[in-house]
Design an enzyme around this catalytic site. Structure first.
Site, mmCIF file in Angstrom:
data_model
loop_
_atom_site.group_PDB
_atom_site.id
_atom_site.type_symbol
_atom_site.label_atom_id
_atom_site.label_comp_id
_atom_site.label_asym_id
_atom_site.label_seq_id
_atom_site.Cartn_x
_atom_site.Cartn_y
_atom_site.Cartn_z
ATOM 1 N N ARG A 119 1.187 -1.760 0.305
ATOM 2 C CA ARG A 119 -0.316 0.140 -0.166
ATOM 3 C C ARG A 119 0.412 1.246 -0.058
ATOM 4 O O ARG A 119 0.239 2.356 0.307
ATOM 5 C CB ARG A 119 -1.188 -0.049 0.956
ATOM 6 C CG ARG A 119 -2.095 -0.983 0.889
ATOM 7 C CD ARG A 119 -2.736 -0.953 2.055
ATOM 8 N NE ARG A 119 -4.192 -1.948 1.691
ATOM 9 C CZ ARG A 119 -3.576 -3.465 2.315
ATOM 10 N NH1 ARG A 119 -3.217 -3.318 3.158
ATOM 11 N NH2 ARG A 119 -4.366 -4.531 1.997
ATOM 12 N N LYS A 141 3.864 12.245 -10.642
ATOM 13 C CA LYS A 141 3.599 11.686 -11.227
ATOM 14 C C LYS A 141 4.084 10.315 -11.746
ATOM 15 O O LYS A 141 5.306 9.830 -11.936
ATOM 16 C CB LYS A 141 2.692 11.978 -12.456
ATOM 17 C CG LYS A 141 1.676 13.143 -12.781
ATOM 18 C CD LYS A 141 1.097 13.159 -13.955
ATOM 19 C CE LYS A 141 1.624 14.277 -15.013
ATOM 20 N NZ LYS A 141 0.846 14.356 -16.347
ATOM 21 N N GLU A 183 12.551 20.006 -23.744
ATOM 22 C CA GLU A 183 12.199 20.172 -22.621
ATOM 23 C C GLU A 183 12.035 21.318 -21.919
ATOM 24 O O GLU A 183 11.380 22.393 -20.866
ATOM 25 C CB GLU A 183 11.922 18.750 -20.864
ATOM 26 C CG GLU A 183 11.197 17.614 -22.105
ATOM 27 C CD GLU A 183 9.831 17.813 -22.281
ATOM 28 O OE1 GLU A 183 9.115 18.845 -21.703
ATOM 29 O OE2 GLU A 183 9.238 16.491 -22.957
ATOM 30 N N LYS A 223 9.618 23.615 -13.051
ATOM 31 C CA LYS A 223 8.604 22.839 -13.727
ATOM 32 C C LYS A 223 8.050 22.680 -11.640
ATOM 33 O O LYS A 223 6.736 22.671 -11.778
ATOM 34 C CB LYS A 223 9.129 21.895 -13.992
ATOM 35 C CG LYS A 223 8.210 20.233 -13.568
ATOM 36 C CD LYS A 223 7.673 19.594 -14.764
ATOM 37 C CE LYS A 223 7.216 18.833 -13.991
ATOM 38 N NZ LYS A 223 6.712 17.380 -14.825
ATOM 39 N N GLU A 233 -3.314 18.196 -11.298
ATOM 40 C CA GLU A 233 -3.587 18.249 -12.844
ATOM 41 C C GLU A 233 -4.516 18.980 -13.334
ATOM 42 O O GLU A 233 -5.522 18.434 -14.196
ATOM 43 C CB GLU A 233 -3.314 17.856 -14.157
ATOM 44 C CG GLU A 233 -2.123 17.558 -15.149
ATOM 45 C CD GLU A 233 -1.831 16.265 -15.698
ATOM 46 O OE1 GLU A 233 -2.478 14.836 -15.344
ATOM 47 O OE2 GLU A 233 -1.313 16.394 -16.337
ATOM 48 N N ARG A 237 -1.053 22.996 -14.460
ATOM 49 C CA ARG A 237 -0.244 22.006 -15.213
ATOM 50 C C ARG A 237 -0.566 22.196 -16.643
ATOM 51 O O ARG A 237 0.643 21.555 -17.640
ATOM 52 C CB ARG A 237 -0.323 20.670 -13.878
ATOM 53 C CG ARG A 237 0.376 20.012 -13.657
ATOM 54 C CD ARG A 237 1.372 18.627 -13.315
ATOM 55 N NE ARG A 237 1.154 18.691 -12.137
ATOM 56 C CZ ARG A 237 1.969 17.735 -11.543
ATOM 57 N NH1 ARG A 237 1.911 16.491 -12.372
ATOM 58 N NH2 ARG A 237 2.515 17.266 -10.523
ATOM 59 N N ASN A 241 1.881 21.479 -21.720
ATOM 60 C CA ASN A 241 1.889 20.613 -22.239
ATOM 61 C C ASN A 241 2.246 21.555 -23.815
ATOM 62 O O ASN A 241 1.577 20.668 -24.873
ATOM 63 C CB ASN A 241 0.036 20.701 -22.655
ATOM 64 C CG ASN A 241 -0.283 18.893 -21.633
ATOM 65 O OD1 ASN A 241 0.138 18.660 -21.323
ATOM 66 N ND2 ASN A 241 -1.391 19.376 -21.151
ATOM 67 N N HIS A 244 2.652 20.169 -26.440
ATOM 68 C CA HIS A 244 2.827 18.791 -26.712
ATOM 69 C C HIS A 244 1.930 18.077 -27.312
ATOM 70 O O HIS A 244 1.476 16.532 -27.913
ATOM 71 C CB HIS A 244 2.365 17.979 -25.139
ATOM 72 C CG HIS A 244 4.179 18.139 -24.710
ATOM 73 N ND1 HIS A 244 4.986 19.127 -24.144
ATOM 74 C CD2 HIS A 244 4.556 17.354 -24.192
ATOM 75 C CE1 HIS A 244 6.315 18.594 -23.775
ATOM 76 N NE2 HIS A 244 5.119 17.160 -23.404
ATOM 77 N N HIS A 248 2.453 15.333 -29.416
ATOM 78 C CA HIS A 248 1.808 14.207 -29.534
ATOM 79 C C HIS A 248 1.332 13.731 -30.615
ATOM 80 O O HIS A 248 1.425 11.596 -30.591
ATOM 81 C CB HIS A 248 0.972 13.496 -28.546
ATOM 82 C CG HIS A 248 0.556 12.561 -27.447
ATOM 83 N ND1 HIS A 248 -0.740 12.287 -27.510
ATOM 84 C CD2 HIS A 248 1.118 11.227 -27.352
ATOM 85 C CE1 HIS A 248 -0.830 11.052 -27.170
ATOM 86 N NE2 HIS A 248 0.384 10.905 -27.381
ATOM 87 N N HIS A 260 11.548 12.280 -27.911
ATOM 88 C CA HIS A 260 10.414 12.623 -27.367
ATOM 89 C C HIS A 260 10.004 13.840 -27.864
ATOM 90 O O HIS A 260 9.300 15.110 -27.997
ATOM 91 C CB HIS A 260 9.820 12.810 -26.210
ATOM 92 C CG HIS A 260 9.338 13.089 -25.512
ATOM 93 N ND1 HIS A 260 7.260 13.105 -25.892
ATOM 94 C CD2 HIS A 260 8.435 14.055 -24.445
ATOM 95 C CE1 HIS A 260 6.929 13.940 -25.114
ATOM 96 N NE2 HIS A 260 7.275 14.692 -24.103
#
Ligand SMILES: NC(=O)c1ccc[n+]([C@@H]2O[C@H](COP(=O)([O-])OP(=O)(O)OC[C@H]3O[C@@H](n4cnc5c(N)ncnc54)[C@H](O)[C@@H]3O)[C@@H](O)[C@H]2O)c1
Ligand SMILES: [Zn+2]
Length: 340
Positions: A119, A141, A183, A223, A233, A237, A241, A244, A248, A260
């Protein structure tokens, strides 16, 4: 040498705060990590490249290390089970800690395993790629990929500490350096004209670890500040993007053949051009964005048609109620969300 101050991330909603510490050498990192682990049991998770191309893992006992294959294919269930099995074999209890030493793949899967083992036990993030330093290690994340898509299974699990060490950047392939730079440039455009200008100053086809590392701290700070505003998010946040949504779509259409960071770079240029066409930014902003990628020799040419890209974006998971939300630059240091 303690020349670079640490950064502190405060997450007010859950009253958590943790530090990012910076070091130049493995020796220094080693001392600090061993202090941080203390008397606790621990398991280091890393990948074959980090094991082969850096000497950092050498001073640890083999039984405390699990080495996984490199690459995105590792971010799947079977390797989560491998990590959990090793935790059981080594009889880690809830006071133990996992240590992720690798790029974003290792960081994401180790964070995920830590969040579900008994847990949840703590995780320490030691990002070894530039992208993992400035992006993936920060924000809590975690996750893995599955047949339905990337990063669709995961948790929020903040690390107890993040360590950024310059020496890791020395063995990192140039293509991975450029992925991380994509980035960093994004962070400059969305949050700091100074960071962008600093990156312009070091822009050349073969930037060294020595020149990049001092800017890693600023990028991590940008960041962190966005994450502090929006841990889960819901709003701020979204800014991250930038580049992105287009990026993407490009990754999907090219079946992830682009790195990426390059996809993000192309996406950022497209966002800037779109912003110019709609009177949101001026030509100088677009020029500076294109120029910085060119000076780093990041190839931003793309043979896809606008039509193909918009179609792919419409199918993207980030589309809400059939509308595409784009993050667009207003000027260097400021972005806005634009719904199409
Ligand atoms: N959690 C988040 O918020 C977040 C944010 C951005 C990206 N990500 C995830 O991060 C992943 C991408 O991260 P990445 O680009 O670091 O990929 P990666 O982990 O695959 O690392 C890139 C390559 O560099 C190698 N490598 C790493 N450190 C090295 C070193 N010091 N020396 C030599 N080789 C080294 C790796 O073995 C790999 O081959 C994706 O899975 C993405 O989904 C997560
Ligand atoms: Zn990204």
């Amino acid at each position: 040498m303690h020349c670079m101050k640490s950064l502190v991330i405060n997450l007010p909603v859950r009253k958590i705060s943790y530090e990012i510490e910076f070091s130049e050498t493995f020796k220094e990192l080693n001392t600090r990590l061993k202090e941080q682990i203390g008397k606790r049991k621990f398991l280091i998770v890393s990948d074959q490249n980090v094991d082969k191309f850096t000497s950092f893992l050498n001073t640890f006992d083999k039984k405390n290390i699990l080495i996984l294959p490199p690459g995105e294919k590792t971010k799947h269930w079977p390797y989560v089970e491998k990590i959990l099995d090793k935790c059981f074999e080594e009889k880690l209890d809830r006071s133990a800690v996992l240590v992720a030493i690798g790029g974003g793949v290792i960081g994401d899967i180790t964070g995920f395993a830590a969040s579900i083992y008994k847990r949840g036990i703590p995780v320490i993030q030691i990002p070894t790629s530039l992208l993992a330093m400035v992006d993936a290690s920060i924000g809590g994340k975690t996750g893995i990929d599955c047949q339905y898509g990337k990063n669709l299974i995961g948790t929020f699990h903040q690390p107890e500490k993040i360590y950024a060490c310059e020496e890791f950047l020395k063995s990192l392939p140039l293509s991975e350096i450029k992925s991380g730079l994509g980035e960093m440039i994004k962070h400059g455009i969305l949050g700091s004209p100074k960071h962008f200008t600093d990156l312009e100053k070091i822009a050349n086809p073969n930037p060294t670890a020595k020149r990049i590392f001092p800017l890693v701290r600023d990028s991590m700070n940008i960041k962190s500040q966005v994450v502090e505003q929006d841990e889960r998010e819901g709003g701020a946040r979204m800014q991250l993007n930038l580049g992105h949504t287009f990026g993407h779509a490009i990754e999907l259409l090219h079946d992830f053949k682009f790195s990426h960071g390059i996809a993000v770079a192309i996406g950022t240029v497209m966002a800037a051009q779109y912003a110019l066409e709609h009177g949101i930014c001026n030509e100088e902003t677009v020029d500076r964005i294109e120029n910085i990628f060119n000076k780093f020799e990041m190839d931003i040419t793309c043979d896809l048609s606008e039509e193909q890209i918009w179609q792919a974006m419409a199918n993207d998971k980030k589309v809400k109620e059939g509308r595409i939300r784009l993050v667009l630059p207003e000027k260097i240091g400021k972005v806005r969300v634009h719904t199409v």
